[in-house]
Scaffold this active site. Structure first.
Site, PDB file in Angstrom:
ATOM      1  N   HIS A 140       0.813  -1.213   0.000  1.00  0.00           N
ATOM      2  CA  HIS A 140       0.000   0.000   0.000  1.00  0.00           C
ATOM      3  C   HIS A 140       0.846   1.262   0.000  1.00  0.00           C
ATOM      4  CE1 HIS A 140       0.279  -0.090   4.568  1.00  0.00           C
ATOM      5  NE2 HIS A 140       0.370   1.201   4.352  1.00  0.00           N
TER       6      HIS A 140
ATOM      7  N   ASP B  31       0.275  -7.540   1.467  1.00  0.00           N
ATOM      8  CA  ASP B  31       0.659  -6.128   1.612  1.00  0.00           C
ATOM      9  C   ASP B  31       2.173  -5.953   1.645  1.00  0.00           C
ATOM     10  OD1 ASP B  31       0.462  -3.436   1.761  1.00  0.00           O
ATOM     11  OD2 ASP B  31      -0.583  -3.349   3.680  1.00  0.00           O
TER      12      ASP B  31
ATOM     13  N   SER C 109       4.670   2.887   7.693  1.00  0.00           N
ATOM     14  CA  SER C 109       4.463   1.679   6.903  1.00  0.00           C
ATOM     15  C   SER C 109       5.704   1.312   6.110  1.00  0.00           C
ATOM     16  CB  SER C 109       3.315   1.880   5.912  1.00  0.00           C
ATOM     17  OG  SER C 109       2.099   1.520   6.483  1.00  0.00           O
TER      18      SER C 109
END
Length: 378
Positions: A116, A147, A230
């Site tokens: 993402h 992911d 992230s």
């Protein structure tokens, strides 16, 4: 303000809001999750524009042996040693108009991050912790179901330092961890916490930038995880990466605010498996993710409440088809776990492995049935 300060604290590119979605009910009823791969520039302004402090030099003392109590000075030296050792392996990734983090895998310039974070982009700008200039990079491959993604620097700088990965299967509750990345665009930031739980199955949703991934065996941590973290590193006091920070929980009662101290990291075992395949083969060739081999949809029962998963198609030769399950059947349980929605089926399968035998309960024309199914692979 010098060029580096301007890059960190100056106007940031326009970025998308992180997605919010339901956290697996196995974890936390009523909570929501937020992928943390992008930051809003306005948020940074709330904190002022003071420069990022220089990293403290590591002490020369060796880390105490396991089981030996640490004094406050010893613990501080441990922190500083780990930061000095690992932070050069954590980078900032600019993907179009969003920012995230990544971990250097090798001296050839491979960097692992979240799917993402890269989104639909194929070219990126990467800044190392010690670098002043952005480096160009290209996408090797992205694998949204877990992911994870790998990018590669076009011209890896000399001395690029690869991170060391630990065994996430040995991670224990209460273990001290550090989260490293670029929260809110603040490069080379470090937060501290503990491992709050292990073995969490978490769904991140697909709206607002999420991949819709349902990921098993995630590490829950109290270390602060914010937009921009992230793809960064969750590290133990041995200086080994045990996970990649990916999601932060939000409390519906707080509106858009995150629930303090509840973050999740993809375990290093998964990272090494998926990223390793991408580096070697250019793509994922063995996902390790179990599947029934069906497409399905949520069906509603009495009171219009979710009551099962209707099989739309059962792929010929797939796991469900081999067990006698057909289109039109309603799946109601998997190994005793009640199935009410397609999401609950995904969550139930996330902890299973291809080749594993499970019992599936279903109804056909209103009559209950059971089947033993040998799971396939996605």
């Amino acid at each position: 303000m010098d060029a580096r300060d301007s890059r960190v604290f100056g106007p940031l590119p326009r970025v998308c809001r992180p997605a919010r979605s339901s956290l697996s009910r196995r974890v936390f009823r009523g909570a929501r999750l937020l992928p943390v791969g992008a930051a809003l520039g306005a948020v940074i302004l709330l904190g002022g524009c003071s420069p990022v402090p220089e990293r403290a030099a590591a002490g020369s003392a060796r880390a105490p042996e396991a089981g030996v109590p640490r004094s406050s000075d010893q613990l501080q030296r441990d922190y500083q040693r780990v930061i000095k050792d690992v932070l050069p392996s954590v980078v900032q990734i600019r993907a179009g108009d969003s920012l995230g983090s990544g971990i250097v895998l090798d001296g050839k310039g491979h960097v692992v991050t979240n799917a993402h974070v890269v989104g639909d982009e194929t070219t990126f700008k990467v800044t190392t912790a010690t670098g002043e200039q952005e480096l160009s990079a290209k996408l090797v491959s992205s694998y949204p179901p877990q992911d994870l993604a790998v990018v590669r620097l076009d011209e890896p700088p000399e001395g690029l330092k690869a991170a060391r990965f630990g065994d996430s299967r040995k991670v224990a509750m209460g273990q001290i961890v550090l989260a490293m990345g670029s929260p809110l665009g603040l490069a080379s930031s470090v937060t501290q916490g503990i491992v709050s739980a292990t073995g969490r199955t978490v769904s991140e949703g697909s709206s607002g930038g999420g991949t819709g991934a349902t990921i098993a065996n995630m590490v829950q941590t109290s270390a602060a995880i914010n937009p921009g973290n992230s793809g960064g590193a969750l590290v133990d006091l041995d200086g080994k990466v045990i996970g990649i920070p990916t999601l932060a929980a939000t409390d519906p009662e707080l509106g858009s605010g995150t629930a303090p101290g509840i973050g999740f990291a993809i375990p290093s075992a998964t990272v090494r498996t998926i990223a390793g395949q991408i580096v070697r083969n250019g793509k994922v060739t063995d996902s390790g993710r179990a599947a029934l081999g069906i497409t399905g949809r949520t069906v509603l029962g009495a009171g219009f409440s979710p009551s099962g998963v209707a099989v739309v198609t059962a792929r010929e030769g797939g796991a469900a088809h081999k067990a006698g399950i057909r289109a039109g059947d309603i799946l109601t349980a998997l190994d005793g776990t009640k199935l009410t929605t397609i999401e609950s089926l995904t969550e139930a399968l996330a902890a299973d492995r291809p080749g594993q035998r499970v019992e599936v309960a279903y109804t056909r024309d209103g009559e209950p049935h059971r089947a033993r199914v040998t799971l396939g692979e996605t």
